[in-house]
Design a protein around this motif. Sequence first.
Motif, mmCIF file in Angstrom:
data_model
loop_
_atom_site.group_PDB
_atom_site.id
_atom_site.type_symbol
_atom_site.label_atom_id
_atom_site.label_comp_id
_atom_site.label_asym_id
_atom_site.label_seq_id
_atom_site.Cartn_x
_atom_site.Cartn_y
_atom_site.Cartn_z
ATOM 1 N N PHE A 16 0.778 -1.111 0.088
ATOM 2 C CA PHE A 16 -0.197 -0.015 -0.143
ATOM 3 C C PHE A 16 0.954 1.136 -0.132
ATOM 4 O O PHE A 16 2.081 1.226 0.169
ATOM 5 C CB PHE A 16 -0.835 0.000 1.097
ATOM 6 C CG PHE A 16 -1.776 -1.022 1.616
ATOM 7 C CD1 PHE A 16 -3.038 -0.961 0.820
ATOM 8 C CD2 PHE A 16 -1.600 -2.181 2.272
ATOM 9 C CE1 PHE A 16 -3.956 -1.979 0.725
ATOM 10 C CE2 PHE A 16 -2.290 -3.252 2.462
ATOM 11 C CZ PHE A 16 -3.543 -3.127 1.309
ATOM 12 N N PHE A 17 0.136 2.278 -0.238
ATOM 13 C CA PHE A 17 1.106 3.548 -0.077
ATOM 14 C C PHE A 17 -0.050 4.418 0.707
ATOM 15 O O PHE A 17 -0.914 4.484 1.067
ATOM 16 C CB PHE A 17 1.274 4.240 -1.482
ATOM 17 C CG PHE A 17 0.175 4.671 -2.410
ATOM 18 C CD1 PHE A 17 -0.744 6.040 -2.024
ATOM 19 C CD2 PHE A 17 -0.350 3.814 -3.476
ATOM 20 C CE1 PHE A 17 -1.718 6.215 -2.861
ATOM 21 C CE2 PHE A 17 -1.305 4.216 -4.066
ATOM 22 C CZ PHE A 17 -2.069 5.396 -3.895
ATOM 23 N N PRO A 18 0.977 5.300 1.600
ATOM 24 C CA PRO A 18 0.237 6.043 2.461
ATOM 25 C C PRO A 18 -0.804 7.191 2.189
ATOM 26 O O PRO A 18 -0.347 7.914 0.949
ATOM 27 C CB PRO A 18 1.462 6.695 3.470
ATOM 28 C CG PRO A 18 2.533 6.677 2.610
ATOM 29 C CD PRO A 18 2.305 5.679 1.568
ATOM 30 N N PRO A 19 -1.787 7.244 2.552
ATOM 31 C CA PRO A 19 -2.696 8.359 2.088
ATOM 32 C C PRO A 19 -2.194 9.952 2.267
ATOM 33 O O PRO A 19 -1.502 9.973 3.326
ATOM 34 C CB PRO A 19 -4.000 8.156 2.814
ATOM 35 C CG PRO A 19 -3.789 7.446 3.998
ATOM 36 C CD PRO A 19 -2.411 6.516 3.756
ATOM 37 N N LYS A 20 -2.681 10.723 1.319
ATOM 38 C CA LYS A 20 -2.159 11.973 1.292
ATOM 39 C C LYS A 20 -2.887 13.123 1.957
ATOM 40 O O LYS A 20 -2.947 14.366 2.051
ATOM 41 C CB LYS A 20 -1.555 12.554 0.057
ATOM 42 C CG LYS A 20 -0.144 11.615 -0.256
ATOM 43 C CD LYS A 20 0.242 12.191 -1.585
ATOM 44 C CE LYS A 20 1.569 11.334 -1.859
ATOM 45 N NZ LYS A 20 2.129 11.870 -3.514
ATOM 46 N N GLU A 33 -9.272 -2.658 4.648
ATOM 47 C CA GLU A 33 -10.226 -3.678 5.284
ATOM 48 C C GLU A 33 -10.879 -4.609 4.127
ATOM 49 O O GLU A 33 -10.683 -5.774 4.599
ATOM 50 C CB GLU A 33 -11.544 -2.844 5.545
ATOM 51 C CG GLU A 33 -12.508 -3.568 6.419
ATOM 52 C CD GLU A 33 -13.519 -2.515 6.810
ATOM 53 O OE1 GLU A 33 -14.509 -3.018 7.818
ATOM 54 O OE2 GLU A 33 -13.646 -1.590 6.151
ATOM 55 N N ALA A 34 -10.937 -4.162 3.155
ATOM 56 C CA ALA A 34 -11.374 -5.363 2.024
ATOM 57 C C ALA A 34 -10.181 -6.470 1.961
ATOM 58 O O ALA A 34 -10.511 -7.583 1.817
ATOM 59 C CB ALA A 34 -11.604 -4.574 0.866
ATOM 60 N N LEU A 35 -9.068 -6.078 1.727
ATOM 61 C CA LEU A 35 -7.906 -7.012 1.478
ATOM 62 C C LEU A 35 -7.589 -7.725 2.820
ATOM 63 O O LEU A 35 -6.655 -8.700 2.358
ATOM 64 C CB LEU A 35 -6.656 -6.278 0.538
ATOM 65 C CG LEU A 35 -7.117 -5.834 -0.569
ATOM 66 C CD1 LEU A 35 -5.880 -4.767 -1.221
ATOM 67 C CD2 LEU A 35 -7.493 -6.848 -1.691
ATOM 68 N N ARG A 269 -6.127 -0.154 -4.271
ATOM 69 C CA ARG A 269 -7.395 -0.361 -4.932
ATOM 70 C C ARG A 269 -7.563 -1.984 -4.528
ATOM 71 O O ARG A 269 -6.780 -2.428 -4.780
ATOM 72 C CB ARG A 269 -7.273 -0.228 -6.300
ATOM 73 C CG ARG A 269 -7.259 1.277 -6.797
ATOM 74 C CD ARG A 269 -7.386 1.534 -8.469
ATOM 75 N NE ARG A 269 -7.101 2.860 -8.906
ATOM 76 C CZ ARG A 269 -5.956 3.213 -9.363
ATOM 77 N NH1 ARG A 269 -5.067 2.233 -9.529
ATOM 78 N NH2 ARG A 269 -5.889 4.426 -9.873
ATOM 79 N N SER A 270 -8.843 -2.151 -3.952
ATOM 80 C CA SER A 270 -9.202 -3.464 -3.546
ATOM 81 C C SER A 270 -9.765 -4.198 -4.724
ATOM 82 O O SER A 270 -9.641 -5.438 -4.929
ATOM 83 C CB SER A 270 -9.774 -3.381 -2.194
ATOM 84 O OG SER A 270 -11.087 -2.772 -2.398
ATOM 85 N N LYS A 271 -10.762 -3.578 -5.429
ATOM 86 C CA LYS A 271 -11.685 -4.212 -6.288
ATOM 87 C C LYS A 271 -10.756 -4.998 -7.442
ATOM 88 O O LYS A 271 -11.123 -6.127 -7.860
ATOM 89 C CB LYS A 271 -12.625 -3.271 -6.929
ATOM 90 C CG LYS A 271 -13.824 -2.653 -6.018
ATOM 91 C CD LYS A 271 -14.620 -1.838 -6.917
ATOM 92 C CE LYS A 271 -15.903 -1.198 -5.827
ATOM 93 N NZ LYS A 271 -16.634 -0.531 -6.379
ATOM 94 N N LEU A 272 -9.894 -4.303 -8.179
ATOM 95 C CA LEU A 272 -9.172 -4.846 -9.168
ATOM 96 C C LEU A 272 -8.493 -6.393 -8.622
ATOM 97 O O LEU A 272 -8.374 -7.260 -9.279
ATOM 98 C CB LEU A 272 -8.016 -4.013 -9.540
ATOM 99 C CG LEU A 272 -7.530 -4.504 -11.118
ATOM 100 C CD1 LEU A 272 -8.363 -4.540 -12.254
ATOM 101 C CD2 LEU A 272 -6.349 -3.379 -11.435
ATOM 102 N N LEU A 273 -7.710 -6.065 -7.698
ATOM 103 C CA LEU A 273 -7.249 -7.278 -6.752
ATOM 104 C C LEU A 273 -8.051 -8.308 -6.475
ATOM 105 O O LEU A 273 -7.717 -9.581 -6.903
ATOM 106 C CB LEU A 273 -6.002 -6.632 -5.675
ATOM 107 C CG LEU A 273 -5.176 -7.896 -5.136
ATOM 108 C CD1 LEU A 273 -4.392 -8.742 -6.259
ATOM 109 C CD2 LEU A 273 -4.177 -7.282 -4.176
ATOM 110 N N ILE A 274 -9.136 -8.166 -5.955
ATOM 111 C CA ILE A 274 -10.230 -9.096 -5.385
ATOM 112 C C ILE A 274 -10.560 -9.798 -6.964
ATOM 113 O O ILE A 274 -10.798 -10.995 -6.807
ATOM 114 C CB ILE A 274 -11.212 -8.393 -4.926
ATOM 115 C CG1 ILE A 274 -10.844 -8.028 -3.250
ATOM 116 C CG2 ILE A 274 -12.474 -9.445 -4.566
ATOM 117 C CD1 ILE A 274 -12.033 -7.124 -2.722
#
Length: 301
Positions: A16-20, A33-35, A269-274
Amino acid sequence: MTDVTGARPFSYSFEFFPPKSEQAAAGWWRAVEALSAYDPAFVSVTYGAGASSQAPTFDAVKRLIDETDLVTASHLTVVKATSGEVDDVVRKFREAGVRRFVALRGDAPDGVGAAYRPHPGGYENAAALVKGLKAIDDFDISVSAYPEKHPESADRSADIAMLKAKADNGADRALTQFFFDNDVFEAYLDDVRKAGITIPVLPGIMPVQNLTQLRRFASMCGATIPGFIEKRLGALTEDPEAHFEVAAEQVLDLQRRGIDDFHFYTMNRSKLLIAVFDRLGVKPARGTGSGFADERARQAG
């Protein structure tokens, strides 16, 4: 870790990268949470160049450690800092509960493509950083590897010599830059083993969001987009969600070649990896968010 339909069990980790921003933080946390439901072997959080970038990484890593049960590693670079300053950062992260690092040299302070010069009094490179980390504590350390060689390396042999120095100094595993030609990775891994490097080398897999973005990333890190990938993704421009098939098929082919440990670049992004995992037959190991600490239960305890 889980079973893939029709294949051997395999393991995986996520970057992951840290949010800005606060808005980005909400999206990042939803992806985490999803991953987390897929029970990765570990997750890592990227770390930009310079002291100004420490805070977002530290905050993200601390939240993961405090509020989830995910095994968490922090990226760490040596640019724009003396070795003493880097060591102070390491101790700060250790106090927050960090026991794993991804040790990197980092990009040149003047930007990608500029000549790299070690900071006066700083660690010369990632191999020196690995040695410095091990002198502080027995951390678990991952390092980078480049199937197509680092853009600044004179040739592949020089690049592999650097990886060997990192391994000899105590690195536990290598995580590769993303690539798309599995023949290139297989040839690279063969050369790595011939050089006497025995640590695990995890292929870095980049699920593609869109071709334009991929071209930009590839130009920054020296990765090649093979013609067959360009053609395949170009044909999918009207159906971006179908891009997950490229990553899934790459993983399946690597499994057939005997690879059973992967590092996924999530891009938060979780949807693509899921979608990739669904194609591979990988199911969540637990309910979404079940890797998160129950604050009320902790308080009650």
